[in-house]
Design an enzyme around this catalytic site. Structure first.
Site, PDB file in Angstrom:
ATOM      1  CG  PHE A 150     -10.069  -8.865  -5.714  1.00 32.00           C
ATOM      2  CD1 PHE A 150     -11.056  -9.848  -5.706  1.00 32.00           C
ATOM      3  CD2 PHE A 150      -9.299  -8.703  -6.864  1.00 32.00           C
ATOM      4  CE1 PHE A 150     -11.256 -10.668  -6.819  1.00 32.00           C
ATOM      5  CE2 PHE A 150      -9.488  -9.500  -7.974  1.00 32.00           C
ATOM      6  CZ  PHE A 150     -10.472 -10.492  -7.952  1.00 32.00           C
TER       7      PHE A 150
ATOM      8  CG  ASP B 125      -4.799  -8.079  -2.474  1.00 31.66           C
ATOM      9  OD1 ASP B 125      -4.252  -9.198  -2.518  1.00 31.66           O
ATOM     10  OD2 ASP B 125      -5.010  -7.469  -1.405  1.00 31.66           O
TER      11      ASP B 125
ATOM     12  CG  ASP C 153     -14.455  -6.659  -1.881  1.00 32.01           C
ATOM     13  OD1 ASP C 153     -13.229  -6.803  -1.721  1.00 32.01           O
ATOM     14  OD2 ASP C 153     -15.290  -7.486  -1.425  1.00 32.01           O
TER      15      ASP C 153
ATOM     16  NE  ARG D 239      -3.715  -2.139   2.524  1.00 28.13           N
ATOM     17  CZ  ARG D 239      -3.672  -2.948   3.580  1.00 28.13           C
ATOM     18  NH1 ARG D 239      -2.913  -2.666   4.619  1.00 28.13           N
ATOM     19  NH2 ARG D 239      -4.408  -4.030   3.613  1.00 28.13           N
TER      20      ARG D 239
ATOM     21  CB  CYS E   9      -2.660 -14.369  -0.813  1.00 29.93           C
ATOM     22  SG  CYS E   9      -4.406 -14.493  -1.148  1.00 29.93           S
TER      23      CYS E   9
END
Ligand code: SAH
Length: 400
Positions: A231, A304, A254, A215, A344
Site C-alpha cells: 500500500f 499500511d 499499490d 517513515r 487507520c
C-alpha cells in the site's frame, strides 16, 4: 463588551457533564429542547437542564451529532477573531517543524485543534482545506480569510470531495481554488526527503501526513535490507528506505497507477534511479499470496492499508481483513525481520491490532517481539476527552 445573542438549545439532565470534560459533541438524543428558528449549521448556546450556560457551538438537525462545540467561554463570540485565535494556536504547535526539513503538515486537525468539522493541510506554500460539516460550511468565507491573514501562503485549494459530507446534507464538490493560486503539483520536504504532491487529484488532500514519524522510524531498520512496502501510494516508506543505502532493495505495491507513476518521480527527485527498484501495480493480497508461493523472503514488511471499516457494524469484517493481511505479511518474512503493521480504521483499536498480530504469529508458530508503538504525529493532535477521534495505530515488531 456587547452581549451576544444566540438561539439556545437545552440539554437533558446530566448531559452537560461529558461536555465539562472537554468533549465537543452533543448527540441529538441528549437534547431536551432543540433550537428553533435556526438554519442548519447555525450557531447556538447550549444550556444545562437547570438553565446554566454550558457551551456555544453549531447545530445541524440532519445529523446524529446535533451540536459541535466551539467554545465553553460564554464571553467568546464566534467570529473572525475566534477563528484567527484558533488558527494561531494551531500554528504555534506546528513550530516544532524546521521548515528546512519539513514543509508539510496538518495545520488544523478539526476537533483536535478546537475547530470541529474542518481540516487544513499545509504543503509548502499552499493549503488544502476540507470542510466536513454544515456549521463550518457557513463559516467558509471567514475561515478562508482568517487563514490568508494568519499564514504566508500562495493559495488555498478547497477539497470538498469527501462522501461523508452527504451525512451533513452537504454537496460533494469538485476541488476549487478559493484563494490565490494552486499548481497541479507541489514539492514538499518531509524530514529532508523530497515528495511531490498532487493536491487536486491525490488521495485525501494529496499526501498521508500522518505517517511522517513512522517513515522516519523505519530508517534505522532498513539499511541494506530487502524491503517490501505494501500500500505504498506515492512511495512514502519506500523512498525513506531506499535512501538509507544503495544496497537497500525496495519493492512497492499499490493498486493506484497514478500514485505509482508519482512514486517513480519521487525517487528521481531524491537522486534515486527508479530502474533499480521494483514498482508493482497490484492488489496487495494477491501479490502476497503469489510471493509466498514463490517462496519470497523480505527483511522488512510495511503494511499500511486503507481503512477497512467506517462503521461499528463493519468491525468484524475489518478484523478479518487485518488478520488475513498480517498473516500473509508474516509469511513472506525472514526470521528476525521487522514488520510495520498499521491500521487507520477507527473501530479497530490498538488492542485489536496487537491481538491479531499475536494470533497470526501463533498460527505460524512464530515468536513476535513488540518494538515500537505509534499513533499520528504531533500535527494530528487529539482532544483527550475524545479518544474516539483517534484512528491511527502503528506497530513495529520483530517476527522471529
Ligand atoms: N503508505 C502510504 C499511504 C497508504 S494509503 C504512504 O505512506 O503514503 C493506502 C493505499 O492503499 C492507497 O494508495 C491505495 O491506492 C492503496 N490500496 C487500497 N487497496 C489496495 C489493495 N487491495 N492493494 C493494493 N493497494 C491498495
Amino acid at each position: 463588551m456587547a452581549t451576544m445573542h444566540y438561539p439556545t438549545a437545552s440539554l437533558k439532565p446530566h448531559k452537560n457533564e461529558v461536555l465539562q470534560s472537554g468533549h465537543l459533541w452533543i448527540f441529538s438524543g441528549a437534547l431536551q429542547q432543540a433550537p428553533r428558528w435556526i438554519e442548519a449549521g447555525g450557531l447556538v448556546d447550549v444550556k444545562s437542564a437547570t438553565g446554566q450556560f454550558v457551551a456555544r457551538g453549531y447545530y445541524n438537525p440532519n445529523t446524529d451529532i446535533a451540536i459541535r462545540i466551539l467554545t465553553r467561554d460564554s464571553e467568546e463570540a464566534i467570529d473572525s477573531d475566534f477563528l484567527r485565535s484558533r488558527i494561531r494556536h494551531a500554528v504555534q504547535l506546528r513550530s516544532v517543524f524546521d521548515p528546512q526539513q519539513t514543509s508539510a503538515y496538518r495545520l488544523i486537525n478539526a476537533e483536535g485543534d478546537g475547530l470541529p468539522g474542518v481540516i487544513v493541510d499545509r504543503f509548502a506554500d499552499i493549503l488544502v482545506m476540507q470542510i466536513h460539516t454544515m456549521g463550518m460550511e457557513l463559516m467558509r468565507a471567514q475561515l478562508i480569510e482568517a487563514l490568508m491573514q494568519e499564514l504566508d501562503v500562495k493559495g488555498i485549494l478547497l477539497r470538498n470531495d469527501t462522501q461523508s459530507r452527504r451525512r451533513e446534507g452537504l454537496e460533494v464538490e469538485e476541488p476549487v481554488v478559493v484563494a490565490g493560486e494552486v499548481p497541479s503539483q507541489v514539492t514538499i520536504l518531509e524530514n529532508g526527503v523530497t515528495f511531490l504532491v498532487d493536491p487536486w487529484q491525490g488521495q485525501k488532500t494529496g499526501f498521508f501526513l500522518d505517517q511522517r514519524d513512522k517513515r522516519a522510524a523505519l530508517r534505522k531498520y532498513a539499511r541494506g535490507k530487502r524491503v517490501l512496502n505494501c500500500f505504498s501510494y506515492t512511495g512514502g516508506f519506500s523512498v525513506y528506505a531506499a535512501l538509507t543505502s544503495h544496497e537497500t532493495s525496495v519493492t512497492s505495491v499499490d493498486t493506484s497507477a497514478s500514485a505509482m507513476a508519482l512514486a517513480h518521480q519521487v525517487f528521481t527527485h531524491n537522486g534515486l534511479e527508479p530502474e533499480r527498484y521494483e514498482f508493482l501495480i497490484a492488489d496487495v493480497f494477491d501479490y502476497l499470496e503469489d510471493a509466498q508461493q514463490r517462496g519470497e523472503q523480505f527483511d522488512i514488511v510495511v503494511l499500511d492499508p486503507p481503512a477497512f471499516a467506517k462503521t461499528q457494524s463493519a468491525q468484524a469484517q475489518a478484523l478479518k481483513a487485518y488478520r488475513r493481511l498480517n498473516l500473509l505479511g508474516m509469511q513472506v518474512m525472514r526470521p528476525g525481520g521487522i514488520l510495520l503493521s498499521c491500521s487507520c480504521t477507527g473501530v479497530v483499536g490498538l488492542d485489536d491490532l496487537l491481538g491479531i498480530l499475536a494470533q497470526d504469529a501463533q498460527r505460524l508458530n512464530r515468536a513476535v517481539q513488540l518494538l515500537e508503538l505509534y499513533t499520528h504525529g504531533v500535527d494530528h493532535p487529539i482532544n483527550l476527552a475524545m479518544p474516539e477521534t483517534s484512528y491511527l495505530k502503528a506497530v513495529f515488531c520483530r517476527v522471529n
